[in-house]
Scaffold this active site. Structure first.
Site: not given
Ligand code: PHE
Length: 359
Positions: A169, A183, A209, A223, A266, A327
């Protein structure tokens, strides 16, 4: 006779003439009058030529009077034209061919004299669809700041300082050490800090980014995050929820599949692929050519997702022994490109409207 007075009288005689019965003739007559009096070779212009023969004092007075006359004729012509147009409209109504209940020109229609109707940008339309879909499932819309502190953008999401995962990122830093969020996952953190489970939110928004700009990468893009935390949330819930969304997006017969992927926030992390809605998953078109949407792969990578990492829950004061969640975070611009078969992301943001006008 005074030349200005002569033109003025000629004008008054013409302007006072009774309107003709056909409003179209009126408009033609008014145009002829405009040319005769105000045109380049018209009577008012001719008066200006007299100026050269006058003394400086006379010039000033004469010039002023000519200008007054010009203003007077212009205003009167405008007024007469407005009246004639109104009469033309009335006549059209009376003749029955003008239907005032019809919509004005649709977007892009070439109807002279009517402005084209605008329409929503395809990204905004997808935004409306995603909000409609997920609020229908009981999700709320959450938002967060576009300039984020690194804790919300990285650390709380299980991406520690100096961990190589941060490079994924890559971004810009402000002089205060904040980042334009990379994000919308930072909104997961803000939501879990502010609310106790059960939590169901989606969060659409802009992200930034440090990208080299090309057909599929921009430094600023859209997003939409999704987060569901409750007791007993499983991968099955994630699958059913996202399958429903993919069907809404690409059609009810489109199959999905999961592939393992790594996102620090995650566990397990997954990439959801949708079967290509364009070629039906075969990768080829009827004529044997390679499918331009999936480029022959048969599958489209559409939604990164996974089960919320226990560390992330803990960072927000939520006990992972009691609560679990899923998520996801979709690249919006990419979905719009897929939906419409657009080959270059930059077209969606270009000042040239020829593409978005078609969509
Ligand atoms: N935040 C991730 C990204 O921008 C996407 C993501 C969101 C992945 C939520 C998993 C879960 O790449």
């Amino acid at each position: 006779m005074d030349p200005i007075l002569a033109v003025e009288q000629a004008w008054q005689a013409e302007a006072g003439a009774a309107p003709l019965s056909d409003p179209a003739d009126d408009l033609a007559r008014l145009e002829a009058l405009r040319v005769r009096f105000l045109g380049k070779k018209g009577e008012v212009a001719a008066l200006m030529k007299v100026l050269g023969q006058l003394s400086p004092d006379e010039k000033r007075a004469f010039g002023q009077r000519v200008n007054q006359l010009k203003d007077q004729v212009t205003a009167a012509l405008d007024e007469l034209r407005a009246q004639a147009e109104a009469r033309a409209e009335q006549a059209a109504l009376a003749a029955g061919w003008l239907d005032p209940t019809l919509p004005t020109a649709a977007a892009g229609a070439q109807v002279v004299g009517l402005p084209a109707l605008g329409h929503k940008h395809p990204i905004t339309r997808l935004l409306d669809t995603v909000i409609d879909h997920f609020t229908g499932l009981g999700f709320e819309v959450a938002s967060g700041p576009e300039i984020e502190d690194t804790w919300h953008n990285f650390d709380a999401l299980n991406i520690p300082d100096n961990h190589p995962a941060r490079d994924v990122w890559d971004t810009f830093y402000t002089t205060r050490g904040e980042v334009p969020r990379t994000h919308t996952s930072s909104v997961q953190i803000r939501t879990m800090q502010a609310q106790r489970p059960p939590i169901r939110v989606i969060s659409p928004g802009k992200c930034f980014r440090n990208e080299s700009i090309d057909a599929t990468h921009l430094a600023a893009f859209n997003q939409c995050e999704g987060l569901y935390v409750d007791r007993g949330v499983t991968l099955g819930h994630l699958k059913a929820t996202l399958e429903g969304w993919v069907h809404r997006l690409f059609g009810p017969d489109v199959k999905i599949r999961f592939r393992p992927a790594f996102y620090p926030f995650v566990e397990p992390g997954l990439d959801l692929d949708a079967q290509c809605f364009f070629c039906g998953g075969g990768g080829h078109l009827g004529d044997g050519g390679t499918c331009p949407v999936c480029r022959g792969k048969g599958w489209l990578e559409v939604i990164p997702c996974g089960m919320v990492h226990p560390n992330v829950l803990r960072n927000c004061g939520i006990d992972p022994a009691e609560w679990s969640g899923f998520a996801f975070g979709m690249g919006f611009d990419r979905l719009v490109m897929l939906q419409h078969g657009i080959d270059d992301l930059r077209r969606l943001y270009s000042g040239r409207l020829d593409l978005v006008r078609q969509l």
